[in-house]
Design an enzyme around this catalytic site. Structure first.
Site, short mmCIF file in Angstrom:
data_model
loop_
_atom_site.label_atom_id
_atom_site.label_comp_id
_atom_site.label_asym_id
_atom_site.label_seq_id
_atom_site.Cartn_x
_atom_site.Cartn_y
_atom_site.Cartn_z
N LYS A 125 0.87 -1.19 0.00
CA LYS A 125 0.00 0.00 0.00
C LYS A 125 0.90 1.23 0.00
CE LYS A 125 -4.46 1.03 0.36
NZ LYS A 125 -5.62 0.21 -0.03
N ASP A 165 -7.19 4.27 -4.29
CA ASP A 165 -7.79 4.14 -2.96
C ASP A 165 -8.38 5.52 -2.67
OD1 ASP A 165 -7.84 2.11 -0.55
OD2 ASP A 165 -7.40 4.02 0.38
P1 NDP Z 1 -13.01 7.70 -2.46
O1 NDP Z 1 -11.93 8.70 -2.31
O2 NDP Z 1 -13.62 7.46 -3.78
O3 NDP Z 1 -14.20 8.04 -1.44
C1 NDP Z 1 -13.95 8.14 -0.07
C2 NDP Z 1 -15.25 8.51 0.62
O4 NDP Z 1 -15.08 8.40 2.03
C3 NDP Z 1 -15.67 9.95 0.37
O5 NDP Z 1 -17.07 10.04 0.44
C4 NDP Z 1 -14.99 10.68 1.53
O6 NDP Z 1 -15.59 11.94 1.84
C5 NDP Z 1 -15.20 9.69 2.64
N1 NDP Z 1 -14.13 9.85 3.63
C6 NDP Z 1 -12.80 9.69 3.43
N2 NDP Z 1 -12.12 9.93 4.55
C7 NDP Z 1 -13.05 10.25 5.48
C8 NDP Z 1 -12.97 10.60 6.84
N3 NDP Z 1 -11.79 10.67 7.49
N4 NDP Z 1 -14.14 10.85 7.50
C9 NDP Z 1 -15.34 10.77 6.85
N5 NDP Z 1 -15.46 10.45 5.55
C10 NDP Z 1 -14.34 10.18 4.89
O7 NDP Z 1 -12.40 6.34 -1.85
P2 NDP Z 1 -12.89 4.85 -2.07
O8 NDP Z 1 -14.35 4.78 -2.22
O9 NDP Z 1 -12.02 4.23 -3.09
O10 NDP Z 1 -12.46 4.18 -0.68
C11 NDP Z 1 -13.35 4.09 0.43
C12 NDP Z 1 -12.88 2.99 1.37
O11 NDP Z 1 -12.85 1.74 0.65
C13 NDP Z 1 -11.47 3.15 1.94
O12 NDP Z 1 -11.43 2.58 3.22
C14 NDP Z 1 -10.61 2.31 0.99
O13 NDP Z 1 -9.41 1.90 1.60
C15 NDP Z 1 -11.56 1.14 0.75
N6 NDP Z 1 -11.33 0.33 -0.44
C16 NDP Z 1 -11.24 0.88 -1.68
C17 NDP Z 1 -11.06 0.07 -2.79
C18 NDP Z 1 -11.03 0.61 -4.17
O14 NDP Z 1 -10.93 -0.18 -5.11
N7 NDP Z 1 -11.16 1.91 -4.39
C19 NDP Z 1 -10.91 -1.38 -2.65
C20 NDP Z 1 -11.10 -1.86 -1.31
C21 NDP Z 1 -11.29 -1.03 -0.25
P3 NDP Z 1 -14.85 13.29 1.42
O15 NDP Z 1 -14.99 13.37 -0.07
O16 NDP Z 1 -15.55 14.36 2.16
O17 NDP Z 1 -13.41 13.14 1.84
O1 2IT Z 2 -7.90 -1.63 -0.52
C1 2IT Z 2 -7.88 -2.12 -1.67
O2 2IT Z 2 -8.04 -3.33 -1.85
C2 2IT Z 2 -7.68 -1.22 -2.81
N1 2IT Z 2 -7.60 -0.02 -2.61
C3 2IT Z 2 -7.57 -1.77 -4.20
C4 2IT Z 2 -6.21 -2.35 -4.45
C5 2IT Z 2 -5.92 -2.73 -5.86
O3 2IT Z 2 -4.74 -3.03 -6.11
O4 2IT Z 2 -6.80 -2.78 -6.72
#
Ligand code: NDP
Ligand code: 2IT
Length: 444
Positions: A125, A165
């Site tokens: 990561k 992420d």
């Molecule tokens: P995005 O940046 O697309 O969206 C993040 C969302 O979470 C936004 O709505 C953001 O609000 C909110 N957020 C972020 N930080 C905070 C905080 N400290 N307090 C409150 N709200 C918060 O990210 P993703 O959707 O990609 O990721 C979301 C979660 O999923 C994370 O935990 C990530 O690690 C996990 N994840 C992502 C994957 C992927 O493929 N993208 C795969 C597996 C897990 P704001 O815009 O106001 O910051």
């Molecule tokens: O937390 C996760 O699994 C991710 N942000 C996606 C990782 C990836 O390599 O697609």
């Protein structure tokens, strides 16, 4: 709790007093794995101790020029945790709170998650404490290029393959891929989450959210239940939240809430596909705040609040770590929840998880339920390697099968007399594959 576990954790707390998220993630895994390794002596071989020490950590300066020609400095990181079963793989996070401890927790979780997919993926990561909020498109581009100017020498399609992420989506992946290509003079599958038409895979944008709902549906199926007509509470409004919402609607459920760091919206009528399109435009293009939804659709908006007070049958936390605590869990259970499936990484804290389990709620840890994103990243790597593109249905069907297999693996290793412990199942299932590979490869 065994003495061995207590000593192991108190030692980690002493070693990493400033990395509470990392200690939390290790502790959750150790609680399942230490009893398992004590019973299975071949694994009682400093495997867990080795797994918590990253193979390599890279920390670097990221200087960039803002639009007024001021020099700005951020810190870049890549934690290369484990390469026993494949090259390091995991996302990049750009968020002002990023630090080494948070990235170590995410890299550690990634090792188990990637193992659960059954695909050849090690764990890593990275990211930066850069805050993308309020930055112009050209500032984002200059930052991404500077970040890649250093990262490029540490990654490669057979070494370490980043992805998105929090704060890193298609736009940022594009800028970083472009810079990597320029520096290496090579068009390769070095990053996943690329755009369709330049090496990306269909269904990768949807994969984490869809996969989360497929996993939750599998859990509900164990009780002869499903998503149809269920009320859904979602946190977040980014990539994972948007596609969890889309798939839940597709399966006939009613999504009541979404949120961002400024609060949550509660739409009693339900968020339909048209309203979801508004959110996608708002968040992915306009980069506005979720409160604008409330103005557009006359729904409620609760400033600086989380959505856990809204009564839901299924809870999908899809924003960030430790966003759901013990008090929230008590309220959620009181409101009659059936299932909690983590789209985010470690959104429920340890006390909340324990409470859900004690109350026999179907609870899935993110390393199992959000593995669909990295799984389709691996399918993107496969397509890049064979220089071919699979159809939407082909990728979606493979995603469904992978999520079902992860569920089966959790059942295999987590089945108790009267219920399934998905935490134990995911931890042990993820551990065995990596541990076997580490044993086979010697002390390296
Ligand atoms: P995005 O940046 O697309 O969206 C993040 C969302 O979470 C936004 O709505 C953001 O609000 C909110 N957020 C972020 N930080 C905070 C905080 N400290 N307090 C409150 N709200 C918060 O990210 P993703 O959707 O990609 O990721 C979301 C979660 O999923 C994370 O935990 C990530 O690690 C996990 N994840 C992502 C994957 C992927 O493929 N993208 C795969 C597996 C897990 P704001 O815009 O106001 O910051
Ligand atoms: O937390 C996760 O699994 C991710 N942000 C996606 C990782 C990836 O390599 O697609």
């Amino acid at each position: 709790m065994s003495t061995k576990f207590k000593n192991f954790i108190s030692n980690q707390i002493k070693r990493f007093p400033h990395q509470p998220e990392f200690v939390q993630a290790v502790s959750e895994v150790a609680e399942s794995v230490i009893p398992f390794t004590s019973e299975n002596k071949k694994y009682d071989n400093m495997i867990l101790e080795r797994m918590i020490e990253p193979e390599r950590m890279i920390i670097f300066r990221v200087p960039w020029l803002d639009d007024n020609n001021n020099i700005k400095i951020n810190r870049g990181f890549r934690v290369e945790m484990n390469s026993a079963i494949g090259p390091y793989k995991g996302g990049l996070r750009f968020h002002k709170n990023v630090n080494l401890g948070i990235l170590k927790f995410l890299a550690f979780e990634q090792v188990f998650k990637n193992s659960l997919t059954s695909l050849p993926l090690g764990g890593g990561k990275g990211g930066s404490d850069f805050d993308p909020k309020g930055k112009s498109e050209s500032e984002i581009m200059r930052f991404c290029q500077s970040f890649m100017n250093e990262l490029f020498r540490h990654i490669g399609p057979f070494t370490d393959i980043p992805a998105g992420d929090i704060g890193v989506g298609l736009r940022e992946i594009g800028f970083m891929f472009g810079q990597y290509k320029k520096l290496s003079n090579e068009f390769s599958g070095v990053i996943t989450g690329k755009g369709i038409g330049w090496g990306g895979s269909l269904i990768r944008p949807e994969a984490t959210g869809y996969g989360n709902v497929y996993f939750a549906e599998e859990m509900l199926n164990t009780n002869g239940d499903g998503f149809k007509n269920k009320k859904i509470v979602i946190s977040g409004s980014g990539n994972v939240a948007q596609y969890s919402c889309e798939k839940a609607i597709d399966l006939g459920a009613k999504v009541l809430t979404m949120s961002d760091s400024s609060g949550f919206i509660y739409d009693k009528q339900g968020i339909n596909l048209e309203k979801l399109n508004f959110i996608k435009y708002l968040k992915n293009i306009k980069r506005g705040r979720i409160s604008e939804y409330a103005n557009e659709y006359k729904s409620d908006f609760f400033e600086h609040k989380k959505p856990w007070s809204v009564k839901g049958d299924i809870i999908l936390p899809c924003a960030t770590e430790n966003e759901l605590n013990f008090e929230d869990a008590k309220l959620i259970v009181k409101n009659g929840v059936l299932c909690v499936s983590e789209g985010a990484n470690m959104p429920c804290n340890s006390e909340a998880i324990k409470y859900f389990q004690q109350k026999k709620i179907l609870y899935a840890p993110g390393k199992a339920s959000n593995a669909g994103g990295v799984a389709v990243s691996a399918l993107e790597m496969s397509q890049n390697s064979i220089r071919f593109e699979w159809s939407r249905d082909e990728v979606d069907n493979k995603l469904k099968e992978i999520m079902k297999n992860i569920h089966d693996c959790c059942v295999l290793h987590g089945k108790n007399k009267s219920d399934i412990d998905y935490v134990k199942g995911a931890n042990i299932g993820g551990f065995i594959r990596v541990a076997d590979a580490m044993l086979a490869q010697g002390v390296v």
